[in-house]
Design an enzyme around this catalytic site. Sequence first.
Site, PDB file in Angstrom:
ATOM      1  N   GLY A 160       0.893  -1.215   0.116  1.00  0.00           N
ATOM      2  CA  GLY A 160      -0.278  -0.144   0.089  1.00  0.00           C
ATOM      3  C   GLY A 160       0.904   1.304  -0.085  1.00  0.00           C
ATOM      4  O   GLY A 160       1.975   1.177   0.542  1.00  0.00           O
ATOM      5  N   VAL A 206       0.801   3.829   1.982  1.00  0.00           N
ATOM      6  CA  VAL A 206       1.313   4.284   3.173  1.00  0.00           C
ATOM      7  C   VAL A 206       1.869   3.454   4.303  1.00  0.00           C
ATOM      8  O   VAL A 206       1.853   3.293   5.127  1.00  0.00           O
ATOM      9  CB  VAL A 206       0.156   5.216   3.909  1.00  0.00           C
ATOM     10  CG1 VAL A 206      -0.333   6.574   3.530  1.00  0.00           C
ATOM     11  CG2 VAL A 206      -1.111   4.384   4.151  1.00  0.00           C
ATOM     12  N   CYS A 207       1.950   2.195   3.650  1.00  0.00           N
ATOM     13  CA  CYS A 207       2.529   1.068   4.154  1.00  0.00           C
ATOM     14  C   CYS A 207       4.175   1.043   4.056  1.00  0.00           C
ATOM     15  O   CYS A 207       4.467   1.079   2.578  1.00  0.00           O
ATOM     16  CB  CYS A 207       1.904  -0.218   3.885  1.00  0.00           C
ATOM     17  SG  CYS A 207       2.223  -1.658   4.969  1.00  0.00           S
ATOM     18  N   ILE A 208       4.848   0.925   5.057  1.00  0.00           N
ATOM     19  CA  ILE A 208       6.341   0.784   4.863  1.00  0.00           C
ATOM     20  C   ILE A 208       6.883  -0.359   5.307  1.00  0.00           C
ATOM     21  O   ILE A 208       8.091  -0.435   5.576  1.00  0.00           O
ATOM     22  CB  ILE A 208       6.904   2.205   5.500  1.00  0.00           C
ATOM     23  CG1 ILE A 208       6.683   2.408   6.728  1.00  0.00           C
ATOM     24  CG2 ILE A 208       6.849   3.352   4.289  1.00  0.00           C
ATOM     25  CD1 ILE A 208       7.436   3.386   7.432  1.00  0.00           C
ATOM     26  N   THR A 209       6.116  -1.611   5.512  1.00  0.00           N
ATOM     27  CA  THR A 209       6.450  -2.697   5.809  1.00  0.00           C
ATOM     28  C   THR A 209       7.677  -3.378   5.089  1.00  0.00           C
ATOM     29  O   THR A 209       8.653  -3.522   5.793  1.00  0.00           O
ATOM     30  CB  THR A 209       5.491  -3.702   5.532  1.00  0.00           C
ATOM     31  OG1 THR A 209       4.147  -3.434   6.518  1.00  0.00           O
ATOM     32  CG2 THR A 209       5.822  -5.035   6.257  1.00  0.00           C
TER      33      THR A 209
END
Length: 327
Positions: free
Chosen positions: A173, A175-178
């Site tokens: 996603g 805004v996902c920085i996994t």
Amino acid sequence: MFNDIPVFDYEDIQLIPNKCIITSRSQADTSVTLGKYQFKLPVIPANMQTIIDETIAEQLAKEGYFYIMHRFDEDSRKPFIKRMHEQGLIASISVGVKAYEYEFVTSLKEDTPEFITIDIAHGHANSVIDMIKHIKTELPETFVIAGNVGTPEAVRELENAGADATKVGIGPGKVCITKVKTGFGTGGWQLAALRWCAKAARKPIIADGGIRTHGDIAKSIRFGASMVMIGSLFAGHIESPGKTVEVNGETFKEYYGSASAYQKGEHKNVEGKKILLPTKGHLSDTLTEMQQDLQSSISYAGGKDLDSLRHVDYVIVKNSIWNGDSI
């Protein structure tokens, strides 16, 4: 061996058109069935605090769209189920896997939601398998969605535990920085991961993350998704719960990830970030546009409904379909 499978993402794929058999795109049927229910579109606004709140959930349910309420206002979940049921609407909530959630699930026997989503970042976990089994024991009629996962093994294990659908996508996603913080995930190859997982699935797959355009919905269905969860395209609307911020006379809406410091309210285990998106129009306008674009996709696929998208040919365009253009 995994390295032998083709690796690609949404921007690397173009679907190949078939002869059109309808006279107007309005004849194309975009409806989808999940469990015992039919919905207008195979699309779910992400169950995130800056995307959905109770008012939006109610609006979506009334208009025939599927929704999943987020789990970050825990005390309001039971009153929310009651409110939806009093209006004859489906209740679809999220739970985590902490110990107190077991008691909460058991307490839902009096007023049982139609859908429960077990929502954690790394869903291939014993804690998720245990929660699936608990829900299925306590609330056997409830449709259970579990995730998020990124491998066929995970899909099979969650299905075998009793999940009715699995959510595929680890960190693709906006805004996902996994992928950056941990080195793990499906960011950059989400569409290939979806294809890989869908081949092993016996039950519906929900593709979650990495959707940047409406055409990506059709691509997700082509590669095995029954439904598509979308965050950023649903953020920034007038009704969106995200805070409105003014910068140099322009209005923006906050959009942040479910594992961000902003959502957690503290600085720990952060795998999400916050961005500002220019405010756009109403959510209903975006949903209408999505439906029209998906109807056009069906017409290009040479069919009358979503199933036609599953059978089209495709090409992998390694120089990316944008060819240097930005969206």
